[in-house]
Scaffold this motif. Structure first.
Motif, PDB file in Angstrom:
ATOM      1  N   MET A 495       8.980  -6.358  -5.042  1.00  0.00           N
ATOM      2  CA  MET A 495       7.949  -7.035  -4.258  1.00  0.00           C
ATOM      3  C   MET A 495       7.866  -8.500  -4.703  1.00  0.00           C
ATOM      4  O   MET A 495       8.112  -8.804  -5.873  1.00  0.00           O
ATOM      5  N   PRO A 496       7.503  -9.413  -3.811  1.00  0.00           N
ATOM      6  CA  PRO A 496       7.237  -9.174  -2.394  1.00  0.00           C
ATOM      7  C   PRO A 496       8.525  -9.003  -1.607  1.00  0.00           C
ATOM      8  O   PRO A 496       9.604  -9.443  -2.036  1.00  0.00           O
ATOM      9  N   VAL A 497       8.413  -8.386  -0.454  1.00  0.00           N
ATOM     10  CA  VAL A 497       9.566  -8.216   0.421  1.00  0.00           C
ATOM     11  C   VAL A 497       9.855  -9.561   1.092  1.00  0.00           C
ATOM     12  O   VAL A 497       8.932 -10.184   1.640  1.00  0.00           O
ATOM     13  N   PRO A 498      11.081 -10.040   1.045  1.00  0.00           N
ATOM     14  CA  PRO A 498      11.386 -11.296   1.741  1.00  0.00           C
ATOM     15  C   PRO A 498      10.992 -11.229   3.215  1.00  0.00           C
ATOM     16  O   PRO A 498      11.316 -10.278   3.920  1.00  0.00           O
ATOM     17  N   GLY A 499      10.240 -12.216   3.650  1.00  0.00           N
ATOM     18  CA  GLY A 499       9.767 -12.255   5.029  1.00  0.00           C
ATOM     19  C   GLY A 499       8.368 -11.706   5.209  1.00  0.00           C
ATOM     20  O   GLY A 499       7.807 -11.775   6.312  1.00  0.00           O
ATOM     21  N   SER A 500       7.771 -11.170   4.141  1.00  0.00           N
ATOM     22  CA  SER A 500       6.451 -10.546   4.273  1.00  0.00           C
ATOM     23  C   SER A 500       5.327 -11.556   4.451  1.00  0.00           C
ATOM     24  O   SER A 500       4.201 -11.180   4.742  1.00  0.00           O
ATOM     25  N   GLU A 501       5.657 -12.853   4.338  1.00  0.00           N
ATOM     26  CA  GLU A 501       4.634 -13.868   4.563  1.00  0.00           C
ATOM     27  C   GLU A 501       4.308 -14.033   6.051  1.00  0.00           C
ATOM     28  O   GLU A 501       3.310 -14.673   6.409  1.00  0.00           O
ATOM     29  N   SER A 502       5.098 -13.457   6.929  1.00  0.00           N
ATOM     30  CA  SER A 502       4.847 -13.571   8.374  1.00  0.00           C
ATOM     31  C   SER A 502       3.499 -12.968   8.735  1.00  0.00           C
ATOM     32  O   SER A 502       3.069 -11.977   8.138  1.00  0.00           O
ATOM     33  N   ASP A 503       2.851 -13.559   9.746  1.00  0.00           N
ATOM     34  CA  ASP A 503       1.511 -13.097  10.070  1.00  0.00           C
ATOM     35  C   ASP A 503       1.497 -11.747  10.774  1.00  0.00           C
ATOM     36  O   ASP A 503       0.442 -11.133  10.917  1.00  0.00           O
ATOM     37  N   TRP A 504       2.627 -11.258  11.235  1.00  0.00           N
ATOM     38  CA  TRP A 504       2.692  -9.925  11.836  1.00  0.00           C
ATOM     39  C   TRP A 504       3.002  -8.851  10.791  1.00  0.00           C
ATOM     40  O   TRP A 504       3.183  -7.682  11.134  1.00  0.00           O
ATOM     41  N   VAL A 505       3.026  -9.251   9.522  1.00  0.00           N
ATOM     42  CA  VAL A 505       3.143  -8.328   8.386  1.00  0.00           C
ATOM     43  C   VAL A 505       1.779  -8.288   7.701  1.00  0.00           C
ATOM     44  O   VAL A 505       1.252  -9.335   7.286  1.00  0.00           O
ATOM     45  N   ILE A 506       1.204  -7.097   7.607  1.00  0.00           N
ATOM     46  CA  ILE A 506      -0.177  -6.981   7.121  1.00  0.00           C
ATOM     47  C   ILE A 506      -0.280  -5.878   6.080  1.00  0.00           C
ATOM     48  O   ILE A 506       0.617  -5.031   5.945  1.00  0.00           O
ATOM     49  N   ASP A 507      -1.391  -5.868   5.349  1.00  0.00           N
ATOM     50  CA  ASP A 507      -1.642  -4.802   4.386  1.00  0.00           C
ATOM     51  C   ASP A 507      -2.265  -3.598   5.088  1.00  0.00           C
ATOM     52  O   ASP A 507      -2.689  -3.674   6.244  1.00  0.00           O
ATOM     53  N   HIS A 594      10.857 -10.005  13.784  1.00  0.00           N
ATOM     54  CA  HIS A 594      10.427  -8.740  14.384  1.00  0.00           C
ATOM     55  C   HIS A 594      11.488  -7.650  14.245  1.00  0.00           C
ATOM     56  O   HIS A 594      11.696  -6.828  15.136  1.00  0.00           O
ATOM     57  N   ASP A 595      12.150  -7.683  13.107  1.00  0.00           N
ATOM     58  CA  ASP A 595      13.014  -6.566  12.713  1.00  0.00           C
ATOM     59  C   ASP A 595      12.947  -6.428  11.203  1.00  0.00           C
ATOM     60  O   ASP A 595      12.487  -7.324  10.502  1.00  0.00           O
ATOM     61  N   VAL A 596      13.360  -5.262  10.712  1.00  0.00           N
ATOM     62  CA  VAL A 596      13.403  -5.037   9.273  1.00  0.00           C
ATOM     63  C   VAL A 596      14.752  -4.451   8.911  1.00  0.00           C
ATOM     64  O   VAL A 596      15.355  -3.691   9.687  1.00  0.00           O
ATOM     65  N   THR A 597      15.220  -4.818   7.741  1.00  0.00           N
ATOM     66  CA  THR A 597      16.460  -4.264   7.208  1.00  0.00           C
ATOM     67  C   THR A 597      16.104  -3.332   6.056  1.00  0.00           C
ATOM     68  O   THR A 597      15.369  -3.712   5.140  1.00  0.00           O
ATOM     69  N   ILE A 598      16.596  -2.105   6.144  1.00  0.00           N
ATOM     70  CA  ILE A 598      16.361  -1.130   5.087  1.00  0.00           C
ATOM     71  C   ILE A 598      17.700  -0.702   4.509  1.00  0.00           C
ATOM     72  O   ILE A 598      18.753  -0.871   5.129  1.00  0.00           O
ATOM     73  N   VAL A 599      17.651  -0.148   3.292  1.00  0.00           N
ATOM     74  CA  VAL A 599      18.869   0.320   2.637  1.00  0.00           C
ATOM     75  C   VAL A 599      18.597   1.675   2.002  1.00  0.00           C
ATOM     76  O   VAL A 599      17.555   1.884   1.375  1.00  0.00           O
ATOM     77  N   ASP A 600      19.528   2.590   2.197  1.00  0.00           N
ATOM     78  CA  ASP A 600      19.439   3.901   1.564  1.00  0.00           C
ATOM     79  C   ASP A 600      19.702   3.738   0.070  1.00  0.00           C
ATOM     80  O   ASP A 600      20.745   3.194  -0.326  1.00  0.00           O
ATOM     81  N   VAL A 601      18.778   4.191  -0.768  1.00  0.00           N
ATOM     82  CA  VAL A 601      18.898   3.945  -2.211  1.00  0.00           C
ATOM     83  C   VAL A 601      20.012   4.772  -2.842  1.00  0.00           C
ATOM     84  O   VAL A 601      20.415   4.489  -3.975  1.00  0.00           O
ATOM     85  N   HIS A 602      20.513   5.785  -2.130  1.00  0.00           N
ATOM     86  CA  HIS A 602      21.613   6.588  -2.671  1.00  0.00           C
ATOM     87  C   HIS A 602      22.968   6.113  -2.160  1.00  0.00           C
ATOM     88  O   HIS A 602      23.894   5.874  -2.944  1.00  0.00           O
TER      89      HIS A 602
END
Length: 665
Positions: A495-507, A594-602
């Motif tokens: 943390m923080p996730v890169p790009g999480s400062e965008s206003d469409w990213v919220i807690d 308005h997209d997210v990149t995820i990665v499988d931890v395995h």
């Protein structure tokens, strides 16, 4: 309201119970520890004080246990209780004397875990009716020598119990323990005299009951914790009607039947996702088959009204409570005195009772900070302060409410300042998650207590140094709570996730607040990052799915590991069945346009989820500590902070902090 049914006395065997409420057996890890950690200890003074508080609170009887009947079953949980060694007797005497002082009967539950036994420390082999695992290890199928040894072990333990002052014995034949394993076709595949027909599968239980009765005589209660329904909808298992037939077969051997449903593991200690009274049908089915033998009902019976109704409808003769009496040892007395509104209700949250046990820690209770600490915090320890002080509590969350109510109980003049127009703190939104409404009782009981005790509650009153000091406090308790953030650190995710400062990213608190105001406020496609492993992310995902939104919960964890196993087994299936997409073992690498990149931890395979309207990040919050730091410098009286104002933690810590802070005044 009068609860005349639960306050009728009843004979159980040759003993009269003063009412119909029994404190049931359950693991606590309050055993006096063995000097060799890992080896069994003894039930004694500490556990006796815990039980005695419930006896003082009015129950008719307490059932201590479970107690291991022999060394080959003593390692299912750490610090299990040794019932076979005569050295247990003086420890028992310390236990039973404390309970008898308050006029309650005290019984001891004798248990063999059978195929549920684990050899992690002991290296012993588990035994069972067949080579049919109940936990992770395959057991040895018992031979005649093993069967004889189990019968003899129950006899020895029963004799020790009577010598130690117990009024009765309960034989465990439910929840997937050994005798239940013999009864159930789920576990018993024998072809000898102990398998096959129901009569044969009952044989070991019958032999144990007869042997124990012969050993202890007719004046001692001998009863049974009996399976009422295996709840096996697919595959072999006992139905409620089967269990009624079993009860009829045991009727001449048992002074009562204490009826549970389910088998071992998940399903034994169900959460607030299960309805109240869910197991009563099984007790009722058995009651109809044995009308002359007392039958006790159990499972999520929370209020005196619920308990009284069970007796009134002739569904059972007695009520076995566990978590309801953990939460409030005075449940019975309050009901008897028409003070049922003062009962501190069990919320079914499981976090500090069953959840602690699964981590090999002693139980306590989110509602009751005295559990396990009865010597210091139990009944009779909270007296009036030597001098009444003017106390200002800042913040009306669970910690602040507990501090205010406890301080008022001690005779202090308490002013509680809350900046919002409603009390409850973070519980205001936590209780809005699906299936979690009962946790509001944590706040509601304390709100009611503050009103009853005359706390001066001032809503809509933001506090600052000047306004607090203007109240001329002699002690200040700062319970300003914490704040959610999308940038908070996590042990499980960078943390923080890169790009999480965008206003469409919220807690998550902002997300839930907006969702409650307008189900469409987060858009149509929402991705949630769960960096905590608790209920917030999954609950929010379910709410979105129910509102027909594309809802994906991404987490690096395999399961919501901050929850106990029972809650995990309830919360995750309901969210997925509602339509939430569950993506465990995935981290969120980046948030783009308005997209997210995820990665499988395995596998380390990357994936992009596109066209996202809102990303919600669930991670650790931060304390609201500025006012405390300023008051610590400016105030001339003691200033202490509690709960999330120290560090954002589970709610039981806030309640405990508040209780101790008020006791220290």
């Amino acid at each position: 309201m009068s609860f005349e049914n639960i306050f009728q006395p009843i004979y159980v065997g040759r003993s009269e119970f003063r009412n119909r409420i029994i404190f049931g057996a359950h693991f606590t890890m309050f055993t006096e520890p063995n000097p060799v950690w890992g080896e069994p200890g003894y039930y004694g003074r500490r556990y006796g004080r815990y039980l005695a508080d419930r006896a003082q609170g009015g129950v008719a009887a307490v059932i201590a246990g479970e107690t291991a009947v022999s060394a080959d079953t003593a390692y299912k949980m750490p610090n299990n209780a040794n019932g076979w060694d005569p050295q247990c007797i003086p420890h028992y005497e310390q236990l039973t004397a404390q309970v008898h002082e308050h006029g309650a009967k005290v019984l001891l539950q004798l248990t063999h875990s059978g195929a549920m036994s684990l050899g992690n420390w002991s290296k012993q082999v588990a035994i069972g009716p067949s080579v049919s695992p109940d936990y992770s290890e395959a057991p040895k199928a018992m031979d005649k020598k093993d069967i004889r040894a189990v019968i003899d072990a129950h006899v020895v333990c029963a004799q020790n119990a009577v010598a130690g002052g117990f009024d009765g014995i309960e034989i465990q034949s439910a929840h997937g323990y050994l005798l239940h394993q013999f009864l159930s076709p789920k576990f018993n595949f024998r072809s000898d005299a102990y398998g096959g027909s129901l009569e044969n599968r009952m044989r070991l239980g019958s032999e144990i009951m007869r042997a124990v009765r012969e050993a202890v005589g007719d004046e001692i209660i001998v009863g049974m914790r009996l399976a009422g329904d295996d709840e096996q909808r697919h595959g072999p298992g006992l139905s409620a009607d089967d269990c009624a037939d079993i009860a009829m077969g045991y009727e001449n051997l048992s002074d009562y039947f204490n009826v549970s449903v389910g088998i071992g593991g998940v399903g034994m200690v169900r959460t607030n996702y299960s309805p109240h009274l869910f197991g009563v049908y099984a007790a009722h089915t058995i009651k109809k088959s044995v009308p002359d033998t007392p039958v006790f009902a159990v499972h999520r019976i929370i209020t005196p009204e619920e308990a009284d109704g069970v007796i009134e409808r002739h569904e059972a003769d007695g009520i076995t409570l566990v978590r309801a009496l953990i939460a409030d040892p005075e449940w019975v007395n309050k009901a008897a005195e028409n003070r049922e509104q003062e009962i501190r209700k069990c919320t079914g949250i499981n976090a500090s009772c069953y959840g602690n046990l699964l981590q090999s820690m002693p139980i306590n209770c989110v509602q009751n900070p005295a559990v396990g600490r009865e010597d210091d915090l139990g009944l009779g320890t909270l007296g009036l302060a030597a001098t009444s002080k003017r106390v200002v509590v800042i913040g009306g969350g669970p910690g602040g409410l507990e501090a205010a109510a406890t301080a008022a109980t001690r005779g202090h003049q308490v002013v509680l300042l809350e900046q919002n127009d409603q009390l409850g703190g973070a519980l205001r939104w936590a209780a809005e998650l699906p299936g979690r409404k009962e946790i509001w009782e944590i706040a509601q009981w304390r709100i009611d207590e503050c009103e009853r005790l005359g706390v001066d509650v001032r809503l809509g009153t933001p506090a600052c140094v000047e306004s607090v000091l203007a109240l001329a406090p002699e002690a200040i308790i700062v319970a300003t709570g914490g704040r959610a953030t999308k940038f908070g650190r996590s042990a499980y995710h960078p943390m923080p996730v890169p790009g999480s400062e965008s206003d469409w990213v919220i807690d998550h608190v902002e997300a839930l607040t907006r969702l409650l105001e307008n189900p469409d406020s987060l858009g149509e496609r929402i991705v949630i990052l769960d960096a905590l492993g608790h209920a917030a992310a999954i609950g929010l995902g379910e709410m979105l799915a129910v509102n027909q939104k594309f809802s994906t919960c991404v987490t690096p964890l395999p399961l919501p590991i901050a929850l106990d196993g029972e809650t995990q087994a309830a919360i995750l299936p309901r969210a997925v069945q509602a339509g939430m997409i569950w993506r465990p073992n995935n981290a969120m690498v980046a948030i783009g346009n308005h997209d997210v990149t995820i990665v499988d931890v395995h596998s380390h395979q990357f994936e992009t989820i596109s066209d996202i309207d809102t990303v919600v990040i669930v991670t650790h919050g931060l304390p609201e500590e500025d006012l405390y730091l300023a008051l610590e410098l400016a105030a001339e009286c003691p200033v202490v902070r509690i709960g999330d104002a120290v560090a954002v933690r589970p709610v039981d810590r806030a309640v405990y902090d508040g209780h101790l802070a008020a006791r220290a005044l």
